[in-house]
Design a protein around this motif. Structure first.
Motif, PDB file in Angstrom:
ATOM      1  N   LYS A  84       0.814  -1.218   0.000  1.00 53.57           N
ATOM      2  CA  LYS A  84       0.000   0.000   0.000  1.00 53.57           C
ATOM      3  C   LYS A  84       0.849   1.270   0.000  1.00 53.57           C
ATOM      4  CE  LYS A  84      -2.225  -1.614   3.610  1.00 53.57           C
ATOM      5  NZ  LYS A  84      -3.168  -1.767   4.743  1.00 53.57           N
ATOM      6  N   GLU A  85       2.085   1.185   0.489  1.00 52.38           N
ATOM      7  CA  GLU A  85       2.908   2.379   0.646  1.00 52.38           C
ATOM      8  C   GLU A  85       3.151   3.098  -0.678  1.00 52.38           C
ATOM      9  OE1 GLU A  85       3.384  -0.475   2.175  1.00 52.38           O
ATOM     10  OE2 GLU A  85       2.918   0.261   4.198  1.00 52.38           O
ATOM     11  N   GLN A  86       3.353   2.341  -1.742  1.00 49.69           N
ATOM     12  CA  GLN A  86       3.588   2.953  -3.048  1.00 49.69           C
ATOM     13  C   GLN A  86       2.375   3.772  -3.503  1.00 49.69           C
ATOM     14  OE1 GLN A  86       4.849   0.194  -6.056  1.00 49.69           O
ATOM     15  NE2 GLN A  86       4.996   1.745  -7.646  1.00 49.69           N
ATOM     16  N   MET A  87       1.178   3.241  -3.271  1.00 50.54           N
ATOM     17  CA  MET A  87      -0.036   3.974  -3.610  1.00 50.54           C
ATOM     18  C   MET A  87      -0.206   5.200  -2.715  1.00 50.54           C
ATOM     19  SD  MET A  87      -1.872   3.162  -6.199  1.00 50.54           S
ATOM     20  CE  MET A  87      -3.377   4.033  -5.732  1.00 50.54           C
ATOM     21  N   TYR A  88       0.182   5.095  -1.444  1.00 52.80           N
ATOM     22  CA  TYR A  88       0.094   6.250  -0.548  1.00 52.80           C
ATOM     23  C   TYR A  88       0.949   7.396  -1.089  1.00 52.80           C
ATOM     24  CZ  TYR A  88      -1.880   3.069   2.991  1.00 52.80           C
ATOM     25  OH  TYR A  88      -2.663   2.171   3.673  1.00 52.80           O
ATOM     26  N   ARG A  89       2.156   7.063  -1.514  1.00 56.01           N
ATOM     27  CA  ARG A  89       3.054   8.106  -2.037  1.00 56.01           C
ATOM     28  C   ARG A  89       2.514   8.696  -3.331  1.00 56.01           C
ATOM     29  NH1 ARG A  89       7.004   4.464   0.015  1.00 56.01           N
ATOM     30  NH2 ARG A  89       7.193   3.427  -2.013  1.00 56.01           N
ATOM     31  N   ARG A  90       1.855   7.875  -4.110  1.00 59.34           N
ATOM     32  CA  ARG A  90       1.284   8.356  -5.366  1.00 59.34           C
ATOM     33  C   ARG A  90       0.104   9.295  -5.107  1.00 59.34           C
ATOM     34  NH1 ARG A  90      -0.723   4.279 -10.212  1.00 59.34           N
ATOM     35  NH2 ARG A  90      -1.330   5.875 -11.721  1.00 59.34           N
ATOM     36  N   MET A  91      -0.700   8.973  -4.127  1.00 59.76           N
ATOM     37  CA  MET A  91      -1.865   9.799  -3.807  1.00 59.76           C
ATOM     38  C   MET A  91      -1.487  11.052  -3.031  1.00 59.76           C
ATOM     39  SD  MET A  91      -4.447   8.236  -5.166  1.00 59.76           S
ATOM     40  CE  MET A  91      -5.758   9.234  -4.467  1.00 59.76           C
ATOM     41  N   LEU A  92      -0.424  10.963  -2.228  1.00 60.27           N
ATOM     42  CA  LEU A  92       0.000  12.086  -1.384  1.00 60.27           C
ATOM     43  C   LEU A  92       1.462  12.415  -1.689  1.00 60.27           C
ATOM     44  CD1 LEU A  92      -1.537  10.634   1.910  1.00 60.27           C
ATOM     45  CD2 LEU A  92      -2.548  12.453   0.495  1.00 60.27           C
ATOM     46  N   PRO A  93       1.763  12.909  -2.910  1.00 61.58           N
ATOM     47  CA  PRO A  93       3.147  13.084  -3.356  1.00 61.58           C
ATOM     48  C   PRO A  93       3.934  14.141  -2.582  1.00 61.58           C
ATOM     49  CG  PRO A  93       1.625  14.119  -4.887  1.00 61.58           C
ATOM     50  CD  PRO A  93       0.791  13.349  -3.918  1.00 61.58           C
ATOM     51  N   HIS A  94       3.249  15.065  -1.941  1.00 64.64           N
ATOM     52  CA  HIS A  94       3.937  16.154  -1.243  1.00 64.64           C
ATOM     53  C   HIS A  94       3.998  15.925   0.260  1.00 64.64           C
ATOM     54  CE1 HIS A  94       3.797  18.151  -5.057  1.00 64.64           C
ATOM     55  NE2 HIS A  94       2.477  18.182  -5.067  1.00 64.64           N
ATOM     56  N   GLU A  95       3.690  14.706   0.666  1.00 64.78           N
ATOM     57  CA  GLU A  95       3.729  14.367   2.082  1.00 64.78           C
ATOM     58  C   GLU A  95       4.563  13.105   2.284  1.00 64.78           C
ATOM     59  OE1 GLU A  95      -0.134  14.027   3.842  1.00 64.78           O
ATOM     60  OE2 GLU A  95      -1.002  15.572   2.557  1.00 64.78           O
ATOM     61  N   GLU A  96       4.942  12.875   3.524  1.00 64.29           N
ATOM     62  CA  GLU A  96       5.532  11.598   3.910  1.00 64.29           C
ATOM     63  C   GLU A  96       4.433  10.853   4.653  1.00 64.29           C
ATOM     64  OE1 GLU A  96       7.923   8.608   3.713  1.00 64.29           O
ATOM     65  OE2 GLU A  96       8.547  10.555   2.909  1.00 64.29           O
ATOM     66  N   PRO A  97       3.596  10.116   3.921  1.00 63.10           N
ATOM     67  CA  PRO A  97       2.383   9.562   4.529  1.00 63.10           C
ATOM     68  C   PRO A  97       2.654   8.578   5.652  1.00 63.10           C
ATOM     69  CG  PRO A  97       2.739   8.635   2.350  1.00 63.10           C
ATOM     70  CD  PRO A  97       3.752   9.726   2.521  1.00 63.10           C
ATOM     71  N   ASP A  98       1.909   8.736   6.728  1.00 61.45           N
ATOM     72  CA  ASP A  98       1.931   7.817   7.852  1.00 61.45           C
ATOM     73  C   ASP A  98       0.960   6.683   7.538  1.00 61.45           C
ATOM     74  OD1 ASP A  98       1.465   6.450  10.220  1.00 61.45           O
ATOM     75  OD2 ASP A  98       1.645   8.248  11.463  1.00 61.45           O
ATOM     76  N   ALA A  99       1.420   5.443   7.649  1.00 62.46           N
ATOM     77  CA  ALA A  99       0.580   4.293   7.309  1.00 62.46           C
ATOM     78  C   ALA A  99      -0.717   4.272   8.105  1.00 62.46           C
ATOM     79  CB  ALA A  99       1.360   2.996   7.530  1.00 62.46           C
ATOM     80  N   ASP A 100      -0.698   4.823   9.312  1.00 64.17           N
ATOM     81  CA  ASP A 100      -1.887   4.795  10.169  1.00 64.17           C
ATOM     82  C   ASP A 100      -2.932   5.832   9.763  1.00 64.17           C
ATOM     83  OD1 ASP A 100      -0.841   2.731  11.729  1.00 64.17           O
ATOM     84  OD2 ASP A 100       0.219   4.144  13.044  1.00 64.17           O
ATOM     85  N   THR A 101      -2.497   6.896   9.092  1.00 66.49           N
ATOM     86  CA  THR A 101      -3.429   7.984   8.762  1.00 66.49           C
ATOM     87  C   THR A 101      -3.560   8.248   7.267  1.00 66.49           C
ATOM     88  OG1 THR A 101      -1.659   9.631   8.971  1.00 66.49           O
ATOM     89  CG2 THR A 101      -2.956   9.134  10.963  1.00 66.49           C
ATOM     90  N   ALA A 102      -2.769   7.536   6.449  1.00 63.04           N
ATOM     91  CA  ALA A 102      -2.734   7.824   5.006  1.00 63.04           C
ATOM     92  C   ALA A 102      -4.111   7.690   4.355  1.00 63.04           C
ATOM     93  CB  ALA A 102      -1.727   6.906   4.314  1.00 63.04           C
ATOM     94  N   LEU A 103      -4.837   6.614   4.684  1.00 64.41           N
ATOM     95  CA  LEU A 103      -6.142   6.408   4.054  1.00 64.41           C
ATOM     96  C   LEU A 103      -7.140   7.496   4.460  1.00 64.41           C
ATOM     97  CD1 LEU A 103      -6.445   2.525   4.268  1.00 64.41           C
ATOM     98  CD2 LEU A 103      -6.345   3.891   2.189  1.00 64.41           C
TER      99      LEU A 103
END
Length: 269
Positions: free
Chosen positions: A74-93
């Motif tokens: 899922k991390e790759q999709m998190y970075r794609r959806m939130l490119p200007h952030e360092e997404p936290d796995a717990d709050t990314a969705l």
């Protein structure tokens, strides 16, 4: 478009989806031709192809139960959806769920195109050998379909690793190849679907997963007959795989989009 988004806009988009649902309840001639009695298909389809489709069904059962080998990173999709952030796995969705609908649509559409292109190349490649390479194509196509639907789920802020979402994904797979009666029933299931269903409801859905996939097997099997012809199977394989992924991802995009619109509307009201 702001994060809260306009009420009128969301309602108009919801009506477009509802119109699509009505259109899906009509069968086209091509689909009607696909509803061959499975006893005829049994005679035409070699046993090893039937066995391969049976293995695919078992793999889908494993996917529904545990995710099996189909769960994506899922991390790759998190970075794609939130490119200007360092997404936290717990709050990314949660962050993704707050994005404008247009951003979600953009990513989901690109997933649909890329997966369709991948399936086209795969279908052409495995179509070279006709019947001899067809058994390779079947599980690969399933893998591409599930991967695309999981990525689409994330693009609208849903977690495909949850068991309830895996059920939703399998129902999207079935819907894309069901007849008019099946489409009506599955649409009702998808329309009433909510994240965080009670465990009892989820278990009820799980118990019927094998029946859910029977129509997928029937429809999938007869189409693959065309791919059994060596060399000509290149064209059939490319076309059939592309159309399959287009149908699957269209269903996934629209049904996940509908859920997100409804939840955005509920948040506004």
């Amino acid at each position: 478009m702001t994060n809260t988004e306009d009420l009128q806009y969301l309602n108009s988009e919801l009506r477009i989806i509802e119109q699509w649902e009505k259109e899906q309840k009509d069968l086209f001639l091509w689909e009607k031709l696909g509803r061959l009695p499975f006893v005829i298909l049994d005679r035409l389809t070699p046993k090893f192809i039937q066995d391969k489709i049976g293995i695919v069904l078992d793999e889908l059962g494993s996917y529904v139960q545990s995710g099996g080998r189909y769960l994506i990173s899922k991390e790759q999709m998190y970075r794609r959806m939130l490119p200007h952030e360092e997404p936290d796995a717990d709050t990314a969705l949660e962050r993704i769920a707050q994005l404008p609908l247009g951003k979600m649509d953009e990513i989901a559409e690109s997933i649909s195109k890329s997966s369709s292109n991948t399936a086209t190349v795969q279908g052409a490649t495995t179509g070279i050998g006709g019947i001899f390479t067809l058994a390779i194509d079947i599980p690969l196509l399933l893998g591409i379909s599930i991967k695309a639907l999981q990525e689409i789920a994330i693009s609208y802020g849903y977690d495909p690793s949850e068991k309830s979402e895996r059920i939703f994904i399998v129902k999207c797979l079935q819907f894309s190849s069901s007849d008019i009666v099946g489409k009506k029933a599955i649409l009702e299931d998808l329309a009433s679907f909510r994240s965080g269903e009670q465990s009892k409801q989820v278990l009820s859905q799980l118990q019927g997963w094998r029946e859910v996939m029977l129509s997928y097997r029937d429809n999938f099997g007869w189409k693959k007959l065309f791919q059994m012809i060596p060399i000509a199977g290149i064209l059939f394989g490319a076309y059939l795989n592309r159309s399959t992924l287009q149908d699957v991802t269209e269903t996934g995009r629209i049904m996940y989009r509908k859920r997100r619109i409804i939840e955005k509307l509920e948040a506004i009201s």
